[in-house]
Design a protein around this motif. Structure first.
Motif: not given
Length: 184
Positions: A41-67
């Protein structure tokens, strides 16, 4: 494609790629699946914070947090490489609709890429997209049906070795194609 914050765009993907096997081989045995999923979740959060492909990383974060919140930590860690490989396959194969990703990378060092180079980079983009798709399917099969240790060996070592072999093989082929193109 949104611009990343200065400085983060370049290191976050590399950091995540390096940290994945480290997390898999250190965090999992020491602290278990829940801690490893939190690491992902933290690694995906770093990717999301980087700003590249924000929607993709937001989706990854949501899936991982839900699990994680749903008590499915082991499934979450097992699906992480599947999610990453699917998203990379989509990036490679999706780029074929416009300028292939490998062509964009090649033009950084060779702005006047000849037509043969353009054709070659399109084929290499296909190869990487197919590789990522196959890697995602293998990771998914192992995530659903293999013992955790088998999944760990494949996703934390073998898949990286296969990617390195593909990279090295492509480099060798590229040298041969360049020599052939120069002598033609």
């Amino acid at each position: 494609m949104p611009a990343g914050r200065p400085g983060t765009r370049h290191w976050s993907s590399s950091l995540s790629m390096v940290l994945f096997p480290v997390a898999l081989w250190i965090v999992l045995p020491l602290w278990g699946t829940r801690a490893l999923l939190i690491t992902f979740v933290l690694l995906a959060g770093l990717q999301w914070l980087a700003g590249l492909h924000r929607l993709r990383w937001a989706t990854v974060l949501i899936i991982l947090l839900a699990l994680l919140l749903g008590g499915q930590a082991e499934l979450g860690i097992r699906l992480y490489p599947v999610i990453i490989n699917v998203s990379l396959a989509l990036v490679f194969l999706g780029s074929l609709r416009t300028t292939p990703l490998i062509e964009r990378l090649a033009r950084l060092s060779e702005p006047d890429l000849p037509p043969a180079g353009v054709r070659y980079t399109r084929r290499v983009t296909w190869v990487w997209g197919i590789f990522m798709t196959i890697n995602a399917l293998v990771a998914l099969a192992l995530a659903l049906w293999a013992p955790l240790q088998v999944w760990q060996i494949y996703t934390g070592a073998i898949s990286y070795l296969l990617a390195a072999l593909l990279m090295a093989g492509e480099w060798l082929v590229r040298q041969r194609v360049r020599r052939t193109t120069v002598h033609a």
